[in-house]
Enzyme design. Structure first.
Site, short mmCIF file in Angstrom:
data_model
loop_
_atom_site.label_atom_id
_atom_site.label_comp_id
_atom_site.label_asym_id
_atom_site.label_seq_id
_atom_site.Cartn_x
_atom_site.Cartn_y
_atom_site.Cartn_z
N ASP A 360 -40.02 4.62 -28.61
CA ASP A 360 -39.16 5.41 -29.49
C ASP A 360 -39.93 5.80 -30.75
O ASP A 360 -41.17 5.83 -30.77
CB ASP A 360 -37.88 4.61 -29.78
CG ASP A 360 -36.67 5.49 -30.06
OD1 ASP A 360 -36.56 5.98 -31.20
OD2 ASP A 360 -35.85 5.70 -29.15
N ASP A 361 -39.22 6.08 -31.80
CA ASP A 361 -39.77 6.56 -33.08
C ASP A 361 -40.91 5.67 -33.59
O ASP A 361 -40.90 4.47 -33.39
CB ASP A 361 -38.60 6.55 -34.09
CG ASP A 361 -38.87 7.43 -35.28
OD1 ASP A 361 -40.01 7.91 -35.42
OD2 ASP A 361 -37.94 7.63 -36.07
N ARG A 437 -32.09 11.80 -44.42
CA ARG A 437 -33.03 10.87 -43.77
C ARG A 437 -34.47 11.29 -44.05
O ARG A 437 -35.30 11.31 -43.18
CB ARG A 437 -32.77 10.81 -42.26
CG ARG A 437 -33.12 9.48 -41.64
CD ARG A 437 -33.23 9.56 -40.13
NE ARG A 437 -33.39 8.23 -39.56
CZ ARG A 437 -34.06 7.97 -38.45
NH1 ARG A 437 -34.62 8.94 -37.77
NH2 ARG A 437 -34.17 6.76 -38.00
N LYS A 470 -37.39 11.52 -24.83
CA LYS A 470 -36.12 11.42 -25.56
C LYS A 470 -36.20 12.42 -26.71
O LYS A 470 -37.05 12.28 -27.60
CB LYS A 470 -35.94 9.99 -26.08
CG LYS A 470 -34.67 9.80 -26.92
CD LYS A 470 -34.51 8.32 -27.28
CE LYS A 470 -33.40 8.07 -28.27
NZ LYS A 470 -33.36 6.68 -28.73
N TRP A 471 -35.35 13.44 -26.66
CA TRP A 471 -35.40 14.53 -27.64
C TRP A 471 -34.32 14.28 -28.70
O TRP A 471 -33.14 14.52 -28.48
CB TRP A 471 -35.14 15.86 -26.93
CG TRP A 471 -35.32 17.07 -27.79
CD1 TRP A 471 -34.47 17.51 -28.78
CD2 TRP A 471 -36.39 18.01 -27.75
NE1 TRP A 471 -34.96 18.65 -29.36
CE2 TRP A 471 -36.14 18.99 -28.74
CE3 TRP A 471 -37.55 18.12 -26.97
CZ2 TRP A 471 -37.00 20.08 -28.95
CZ3 TRP A 471 -38.40 19.20 -27.20
CH2 TRP A 471 -38.12 20.16 -28.17
N ASP A 472 -34.78 13.79 -29.86
CA ASP A 472 -33.83 13.38 -30.89
C ASP A 472 -33.64 14.51 -31.92
O ASP A 472 -34.40 15.49 -31.95
CB ASP A 472 -34.40 12.13 -31.58
CG ASP A 472 -33.34 11.27 -32.23
OD1 ASP A 472 -32.19 11.72 -32.37
OD2 ASP A 472 -33.67 10.12 -32.61
N MET A 473 -32.65 14.34 -32.78
CA MET A 473 -32.33 15.35 -33.80
C MET A 473 -31.41 14.67 -34.80
O MET A 473 -30.25 14.44 -34.50
CB MET A 473 -31.61 16.50 -33.07
CG MET A 473 -31.56 17.82 -33.75
SD MET A 473 -30.37 17.88 -35.07
CE MET A 473 -30.28 19.61 -35.32
N CYS A 512 -30.57 13.43 -27.57
CA CYS A 512 -30.14 12.41 -28.52
C CYS A 512 -29.95 13.12 -29.86
O CYS A 512 -30.63 14.11 -30.14
CB CYS A 512 -31.21 11.33 -28.63
SG CYS A 512 -30.84 10.06 -29.84
N ASP A 534 -25.45 5.64 -31.00
CA ASP A 534 -26.31 4.56 -31.49
C ASP A 534 -25.53 3.26 -31.57
O ASP A 534 -26.11 2.21 -31.82
CB ASP A 534 -26.85 4.90 -32.88
CG ASP A 534 -28.14 5.68 -32.79
OD1 ASP A 534 -28.70 5.77 -31.68
OD2 ASP A 534 -28.58 6.22 -33.82
C1 DGJ Z 1 -31.69 8.12 -33.85
C2 DGJ Z 1 -31.46 7.77 -32.41
O1 DGJ Z 1 -30.11 7.89 -32.09
C3 DGJ Z 1 -31.97 6.37 -32.15
O2 DGJ Z 1 -31.71 6.01 -30.82
C4 DGJ Z 1 -33.43 6.29 -32.47
O3 DGJ Z 1 -34.15 7.09 -31.56
C5 DGJ Z 1 -33.67 6.74 -33.89
N1 DGJ Z 1 -33.09 8.01 -34.16
C6 DGJ Z 1 -35.14 6.80 -34.18
O4 DGJ Z 1 -35.40 7.31 -35.42
#
Ligand code: DGJ
Length: 717
Positions: A360-361, A437, A470-473, A512, A534
């Protein structure tokens, strides 16, 4: 099937009829939407029309559109209710008068829209042309009929046929005018950690209710799915209409009930900060609104959406493939890792049957916390000295696949990308953009930014054996530099997603957005699964997954087992409970396995084996919600295979109820089985007639503790 019969056009699905017709003045009106009715030219019977719409046959020169059910209403002449389309014409007013011109049936075609995701697959499509010749506006209404699922997917295209520019102020995808009656609206409202709460509103005369989300990313506060039901409609009873917009940006669903109890529902792009100039010859496409009807409550409606989305929305080759059981590093180590630590986690993961390790991140730039480096998609060699390829090779050698987290739409003010391209940040000139953030949003309305992101992400994906993304935002889109920007942003997002998913068809993409803040069918068109929240606490997940399933299939819902006390809510639940709830989604783990005892690791091993076996049923079976966590102390879910040979049931009792020294039993009636067949409990070997399971019920027996779950797997003998 689409039948044109005189002045009537009848869209027929397996169980529903949608009938429209044109009156003598060439207004396009709705006659019926609901249960299937006979195919007749209803305009031949003035009595029928008089009964339904008294004004229609009045002697007035112009019909009073305000009391007629219309297909695509516009404001300003005899219609004063909420319009589907609003614009400022070349004369500076917003008066429009749309008349029916023609209708075409496009048989068995695959309807597509440039730049926006739609349902795919062959289906009959009706195209109706409405026009206001004086203003030079043409509106093309599309109705794509998915018969098997009782679905009509609607969209509109607005074309400027005049010789001067016009300004669109709102353009809804669909309008449905329902007859006088009593109705309730159900929508899905939430926030971080409590996505898609289920809200119910009794619609009252004279009221206009708008369910919208203007956060720029679709569904943070309100999902673009709503249901309208007859009073008291529930899982198995009531007439229910569903509306779901295939769109990942600002959206709006309007429910307006007039003085007589007639209900208007509109769904489309939100008109907040929206404006779109159409030059002569230009057109504007609205996203598809997926409309479905059930005469047997929410359960049946959900099943139709699930089937439709599995077969006609999710394009990924993964939509129907066995998904790997994953371990995500986030809750296990957050930003605090190096290669050694990751490999130690991975080793444990492999030993318990996990198939995919997701980093992850924190793997790029100098990102040790949330304060920097978004945009700098270059591996951090301090943490990963052998790079992503080195890590991937080691994981592959252990027999694990490798997946990676990205948040490509964002940029940290403290990043090389931001310093090189400050003009790529979404902002209004002269005003410091809002930071959330510690991050800003990249301006996806700019083609160069989209091109850059496609290349930057591609380079990383090509640099190592990466099979999952995993494509987050993680923030809202604000500081829009011009009205209409949010739509341009969404188009940019779709542009990037379509190019990347075409370029990397074998990668499994998971959406995500600060958890489940962008859970919509637009995302599903590209990414077959989305992280639902989350909040990984099993008890909180009962509600989140329950309400998510109202529209979206279980195969779309990312669900993980995490540590206790739970990191979000502090609750302690058993490992069994956490897994039992997560089985009803695309299953994985998100914790440091090193913290588990040997006994727990053995349990995890058994869980991963079970999850692999049960996944085809969870992914493709028919989902039944037997008890609602919104209504009581128990939540019970059941999946049954379409051929009725296999079923899996999970019940969760939130708080223990004791009676004579043991838990009070909860008898549930199962659904979707063959009443003539006999079923065997896979664990005990006990046999039950299908009719007994369905009509008398079977007792769920919970352990004497809070947050207890029990499961039941039955196979037809
Ligand atoms: C928000 C996501 O919902 C989490 O699962 C995780 O990937 C964090 N961002 C990482 O910064």
């Amino acid at each position: 099937m689409i039948i044109q019969n005189g002045k009537t056009i009848h869209l027929q699905t397996e169980n529903t009829s949608y009938v429209m017709y044109r009156n003598a003045e060439e207004d396009l009106l709705n006659f019926h939407y609901g249960r299937k009715i006979a195919d007749v030219d209803y305009t031949q019977d003035p009595e029928l029309l008089r009964e339904a719409f008294p004004v229609l046959v009045s002697t007035a020169k112009h019909p009073h559109l305000s009391s007629l059910p219309q297909e695509y209403p516009v404001y300003g002449r005899s219609e004063q209710r909420h319009p589907a389309l609003q614009l400022v014409n070349a004369l500076g007013n917003s008066i429009l008068c749309l008349k029916y011109k023609e209708a075409r049936v496009l048989e068995g075609q695959s309807f597509q829209m440039t730049g926006m995701p739609t349902l795919f697959g062959k289906a009959d499509t009706l195209e109706v042309v409405l026009a206001d010749d004086a203003v030079g506006i043409e509106v093309l209404l599309y109705y794509v009929v998915f018969e098997k699922y009782d679905v009509i997917a609607r969209s509109a295209v607005i074309v400027n046929r005049g010789d001067a520019s016009i300004e669109l102020q709102s353009a809804y995808s669909a309008n449905v005018d329902l007859p006088q009656g009593k109705y309730e609206l159900i929508h899905f409202c939430g926030d971080w950690g409590r996505e898609r709460g289920l809200e119910r509103t009794v619609l009252s005369k004279g009221a206009l209710v708008e369910i919208c989300d203007n956060t720029g990313r679709g569904s943070r506060w309100n999902n673009p799915f709503v249901m309208v039901t007859t009073p008291g409609g529930d899982e198995q009873t009531g007439e229910v209409y569903g509306f779901n917009l295939i769109y990942s940006g600002n959206h709006s669903t309007v429910a307006q009930m007039d003085w007589a109890g007639r209900l208007r529902i509109q769904q489309g792009i939100s008109d907040q900060s929206f404006s779109w100039v159409l030059e002569p010859g230009e057109e504007f496409l609205t996203p598809q609104s997926v409309i479905c009807y059930s005469d047997s409550g929410f359960g049946q409606l959900s099943q139709k959406y699930h089937g439709l989305y599995q077969n006609h929305l999710m394009r990924s080759e993964w939509a129907k493939k066995q998904r790997p059981i994953l371990l995500n590093s986030w809750e296990g180590c957050y930003f605090d890792f190096d290669q050694q630590k990751l490999l130690a986690m991975a080793e444990k993961a492999k030993a318990v049957g996990i198939e995919l390790f997701v980093l992850d991140d924190g793997w790029f730039g100098k990102r040790d916390d949330a304060q920097s480096s978004l945009g700098d998609w270059v591996v951090n060699r301090k943490k990963l000295p052998e790079g992503l390829s080195g890590l991937a090779e080691k994981l592959n050698a252990m027999g694990l696949e490798f997946g990676l987290w990205f948040e490509p739409e964002m940029v940290s003010p403290d990043s090389q990308l931001c310093r090189a391209h400050p003009d790529w940040v979404v902002r209004v000139p002269q005003i410091e953009p809002i930071e959330y953030r510690y991050q800003w949003v990249l301006d996806l309305s700019k083609a160069e930014v989209c091109d850059y992101l496609v290349e930057a992400v591609s380079q990383v994906l090509q640099s190592a054996n990466i099979t999952y993304v995993k494509w987050d935002m993680n923030r809202i889109v604000c500081d829009a530099p011009f009205d209409g920007f949010h739509h341009c942003y969404v188009l940019g997002y779709y542009n990037i997603m379509s190019r990347l998913t075409e370029r990397f068809p074998h990668i499994l993409f998971e959406g995500c957005c600060s958890g489940g803040g962008r859970f919509d069918p637009g995302v599903l068109a590209y990414m077959p699964q989305i992280w639902a929240s989350d909040n990984s606490d099993a008890i909180a997940r009962l509600k989140i997954q329950y309400s998510t399933s109202m529209c979206y299939p279980l195969s779309a819902i990312g669900a993980h087992v995490s540590a206790v006390p739970n990191h979000q809510v502090g609750r302690v639940t058993s490992l069994k409970t956490r897994a039992d709830v997560a089985y009803f989604g695309m299953f994985g783990y998100e914790l440091d396995l090193a913290q588990l005892t040997d006994e727990e690791l053995e349990q995890v091993k058994a869980q991963t084996a079970f999850a692999k076996g049960i996944q085809p049923l969870i992914r493709e079976g028919i989902f039944h919600r037997l008890r609602s966590p919104f209504q009581g102390n128990e939540c019970v879910w059941q999946v049954a295979s379409e051929d009725q040979t296999h079923t899996f049931v999970m019940g969760c009792r939130v708080l223990s109820i004791i009676r004579n020294g043991r838990q009070l039993e909860d008898k549930v009636r199962l659904r979707g089985l063959d009443p003539e067949a006999v079923y065997e409990d896979v664990n005990t070997g006990k046999r039950y007639p299908g009719s007994l399971l369905m009509h008398r019920g079977i007792a769920l027996r919970y352990a004497v503790q809070d947050f207890a779950t029990c499961t039941l797997e039955l196979k037809k003998v």
